[in-house]
Write a protein that holds these residues in place. Structure first.
Motif, PDB file in Angstrom:
ATOM      1  N   MET A 185      32.909  53.280  35.347  1.00 55.56           N
ATOM      2  CA  MET A 185      33.740  53.504  36.535  1.00 55.56           C
ATOM      3  C   MET A 185      34.359  52.189  36.993  1.00 55.56           C
ATOM      4  N   SER A 186      35.632  52.246  37.300  1.00 52.94           N
ATOM      5  CA  SER A 186      36.318  51.041  37.759  1.00 52.94           C
ATOM      6  C   SER A 186      36.333  51.022  39.286  1.00 52.94           C
ATOM      7  N   TYR A 187      35.860  49.922  39.863  1.00 57.62           N
ATOM      8  CA  TYR A 187      35.748  49.845  41.311  1.00 57.62           C
ATOM      9  C   TYR A 187      36.944  49.122  41.932  1.00 57.62           C
ATOM     10  N   SER A 188      37.135  49.388  43.203  1.00 58.90           N
ATOM     11  CA  SER A 188      38.137  48.676  43.976  1.00 58.90           C
ATOM     12  C   SER A 188      37.371  47.774  44.959  1.00 58.90           C
ATOM     13  N   ILE A 189      37.505  46.471  44.765  1.00 63.25           N
ATOM     14  CA  ILE A 189      36.675  45.510  45.516  1.00 63.25           C
ATOM     15  C   ILE A 189      37.562  44.646  46.408  1.00 63.25           C
ATOM     16  N   LEU A 190      37.208  44.569  47.684  1.00 63.37           N
ATOM     17  CA  LEU A 190      37.952  43.731  48.636  1.00 63.37           C
ATOM     18  C   LEU A 190      37.152  42.464  48.931  1.00 63.37           C
ATOM     19  N   ILE A 191      37.756  41.308  48.628  1.00 67.34           N
ATOM     20  CA  ILE A 191      37.103  40.017  48.880  1.00 67.34           C
ATOM     21  C   ILE A 191      37.762  39.382  50.104  1.00 67.34           C
ATOM     22  N   VAL A 192      36.944  39.078  51.111  1.00 67.08           N
ATOM     23  CA  VAL A 192      37.478  38.521  52.362  1.00 67.08           C
ATOM     24  C   VAL A 192      36.889  37.121  52.572  1.00 67.08           C
ATOM     25  N   ASP A 193      37.733  36.135  52.495  1.00 68.27           N
ATOM     26  CA  ASP A 193      37.290  34.741  52.690  1.00 68.27           C
ATOM     27  C   ASP A 193      38.526  33.916  52.996  1.00 68.27           C
ATOM     28  N   ASP A 194      38.409  33.001  53.970  1.00 69.26           N
ATOM     29  CA  ASP A 194      39.575  32.182  54.305  1.00 69.26           C
ATOM     30  C   ASP A 194      39.809  31.085  53.273  1.00 69.26           C
ATOM     31  N   SER A 195      38.862  30.874  52.387  1.00 72.20           N
ATOM     32  CA  SER A 195      39.008  29.843  51.360  1.00 72.20           C
ATOM     33  C   SER A 195      39.562  30.450  50.072  1.00 72.20           C
ATOM     34  N   LEU A 196      40.763  30.002  49.712  1.00 72.60           N
ATOM     35  CA  LEU A 196      41.387  30.488  48.475  1.00 72.60           C
ATOM     36  C   LEU A 196      40.518  30.170  47.251  1.00 72.60           C
ATOM     37  N   PRO A 197      39.982  28.936  47.134  1.00 71.74           N
ATOM     38  CA  PRO A 197      39.092  28.662  45.995  1.00 71.74           C
ATOM     39  C   PRO A 197      37.875  29.578  45.966  1.00 71.74           C
ATOM     40  N   MET A 198      37.297  29.854  47.133  1.00 70.16           N
ATOM     41  CA  MET A 198      36.093  30.706  47.138  1.00 70.16           C
ATOM     42  C   MET A 198      36.422  32.133  46.733  1.00 70.16           C
ATOM     43  N   GLU A 200      44.613  51.001  51.197  1.00 66.48           N
ATOM     44  CA  GLU A 200      44.050  51.028  49.843  1.00 66.48           C
ATOM     45  C   GLU A 200      42.663  51.654  49.857  1.00 66.48           C
ATOM     46  N   TRP A 201      42.325  52.314  48.758  1.00 67.16           N
ATOM     47  CA  TRP A 201      40.960  52.811  48.587  1.00 67.16           C
ATOM     48  C   TRP A 201      40.080  51.624  48.237  1.00 67.16           C
ATOM     49  N   ILE A 202      39.014  51.418  49.003  1.00 69.73           N
ATOM     50  CA  ILE A 202      38.101  50.296  48.752  1.00 69.73           C
ATOM     51  C   ILE A 202      36.682  50.843  48.559  1.00 69.73           C
ATOM     52  N   ASP A 203      36.027  50.421  47.480  1.00 73.72           N
ATOM     53  CA  ASP A 203      34.655  50.867  47.217  1.00 73.72           C
ATOM     54  C   ASP A 203      33.619  49.950  47.865  1.00 73.72           C
ATOM     55  N   ILE A 204      33.959  48.673  47.961  1.00 70.38           N
ATOM     56  CA  ILE A 204      32.996  47.730  48.550  1.00 70.38           C
ATOM     57  C   ILE A 204      33.752  46.525  49.114  1.00 70.38           C
ATOM     58  N   VAL A 205      33.244  46.011  50.235  1.00 68.89           N
ATOM     59  CA  VAL A 205      33.842  44.826  50.864  1.00 68.89           C
ATOM     60  C   VAL A 205      32.861  43.662  50.708  1.00 68.89           C
ATOM     61  N   ILE A 206      33.374  42.549  50.244  1.00 69.66           N
ATOM     62  CA  ILE A 206      32.556  41.337  50.141  1.00 69.66           C
ATOM     63  C   ILE A 206      33.191  40.323  51.072  1.00 69.66           C
ATOM     64  N   THR A 207      32.467  39.947  52.118  1.00 66.92           N
ATOM     65  CA  THR A 207      33.099  39.115  53.144  1.00 66.92           C
ATOM     66  C   THR A 207      32.304  37.862  53.483  1.00 66.92           C
ATOM     67  N   ASP A 208      33.050  36.831  53.836  1.00 65.87           N
ATOM     68  CA  ASP A 208      32.483  35.605  54.385  1.00 65.87           C
ATOM     69  C   ASP A 208      32.196  35.864  55.874  1.00 65.87           C
ATOM     70  N   TYR A 209      31.442  34.965  56.507  1.00 67.68           N
ATOM     71  CA  TYR A 209      31.203  35.091  57.946  1.00 67.68           C
ATOM     72  C   TYR A 209      32.178  34.226  58.741  1.00 67.68           C
ATOM     73  N   ASN A 210      32.175  32.931  58.407  1.00 64.84           N
ATOM     74  CA  ASN A 210      32.887  31.947  59.214  1.00 64.84           C
ATOM     75  C   ASN A 210      34.369  31.884  58.819  1.00 64.84           C
ATOM     76  N   VAL A 260      29.065  43.626  51.807  1.00 64.43           N
ATOM     77  CA  VAL A 260      28.163  42.535  51.427  1.00 64.43           C
ATOM     78  C   VAL A 260      28.693  41.255  52.066  1.00 64.43           C
ATOM     79  N   VAL A 261      27.793  40.512  52.708  1.00 64.60           N
ATOM     80  CA  VAL A 261      28.192  39.248  53.318  1.00 64.60           C
ATOM     81  C   VAL A 261      27.785  38.106  52.382  1.00 64.60           C
ATOM     82  N   ILE A 262      28.752  37.261  52.066  1.00 61.76           N
ATOM     83  CA  ILE A 262      28.442  36.045  51.301  1.00 61.76           C
ATOM     84  C   ILE A 262      28.777  34.878  52.213  1.00 61.76           C
TER      85      ILE A 262
END
Lengths: 141, 148
Positions: A1-14, A48-58, A83-85
């Motif tokens: 299964m192919s997932y749709s993953i949203l990555i939230v972080d203010d750092s482009l490198p991260m 967008e359909w999102i299966d999981i959100v991976i987010t920074d805090y700060n 998920v919080v990273i």
């Protein structure tokens, strides 16, 4: 299964590192979306359909905690796992995230195995036969 | 509360080895701008304010050449494709990871709050400010912890 993953972080490198780590961890066929803060993430989630959100805090504008509150308060989005990273390794802060409804928490620095194990726990086992992503590879024959 | 510099050293080693595959050693305290780092100029500098049991700011200096290599390793992107945003973003993320990791280990009664890391003009750092030197195989970095 192919997932749709949203990555939230203010750092482009991260964001790049997390995406690369997820590809290494077996999520190479996933569709990746990126946001620089919680507000941008919510805008993407409306369209967008999102299966999981991976987010920074700060983060500026809207931080990870505010984002979780917004998602959990939205009838259409509340069941999407988050998920919080973060660099925050304080137990009190981690408990706050879990109490708000975060499905998992990873502290930076992290290894690909840490992310893979947590995501498998949340999304289920990765089908590696679908995870062959050769888009970044150049082969000379 | 454990000494901030002690936990900071542990965190720097952890972050450098886990995320950048870069072994580090800690040298003497020195006037970074005027002494040890001079040969590695130009340096890029980043600062992060924190508050908790104690408040202050942490400043990290890394020569641009070393930072370029670190960004390349970190992002898995060839150096020629890296932009200034990638380079400065990598420095800010290094400081963010090191500080978050270290302050979490500091056994503070009040949880530390971190501000957003900011790039600063290295030339405006007072030459008299003492920095701890962090030795990498081919270069150096420098770190200062300033208390309010």
């Amino acid at each position: 299964m192919s997932y749709s993953i949203l990555i939230v972080d203010d750092s482009l490198p991260m964001r790049s590192v997390i995406k690369r780590t997820l590809k290494t961890a077996g999520y190479g066929s996933a569709q990746f979306h990126e946001a620089g803060n919680g507000k941008e993430a919510l805008a993407i989630m409306k369209n967008e359909w999102i299966d999981i959100v991976i987010t920074d805090y700060n983060m500026p504008v809207m931080n990870g905690m505010e984002l979780i509150k917004a998602i959990k308060g939205d009838e259409l989005l509340k069941d999407i796992p988050i998920v919080v990273i973060s660099t925050e390794s304080n137990d009190v802060k981690i408990k706050e995230f879990v109490d708000l409804g975060a499905a998992g928490y990873i502290t930076k620095p992290f290894t690909p195995e840490t992310i893979r194990d947590l995501l498998i726990n949340i999304l289920g086992e990765v089908d590696y036969s679908e995870e062959l992503d050769d888009s970044d590879d150049d082969f000379d024959f | 509360m454990k000494s901030l510099m002690t936990v900071m050293m542990t965190s720097i080693s952890e972050v450098m080895e886990t995320m950048f595959f870069l072994p580090v050693e800690f040298g003497e305290e020195s006037k970074a701008i005027n002494d040890r780092m001079k040969e590695y100029k130009p340096d890029m500098a980043c600062q992060l304010k924190f508050s908790g049991d104690v408040s202050g700011k942490i400043t990290l200096l890394i020569p641009e050449s070393l930072l370029g290599e670190m960004a390349e390793n970190f992002m898995g992107t060839p150096k020629e494709e890296l932009t200034s945003e990638h380079i400065s973003g990598t420095l800010m993320e290094i400081l963010n990871m090191v500080c978050g990791n270290a302050l979490g280990k500091a056994e503070s009664k009040v949880p530390f709050e971190l501000a957003i890391p900011e790039m600063i003009d290295e030339s405006k750092i007072p030459g008299s400010l003492l920095f701890n030197i962090i030795q990498t195989p081919d270069s150096v970095m420098a770190l200062n912890i300033g208390m309010d």
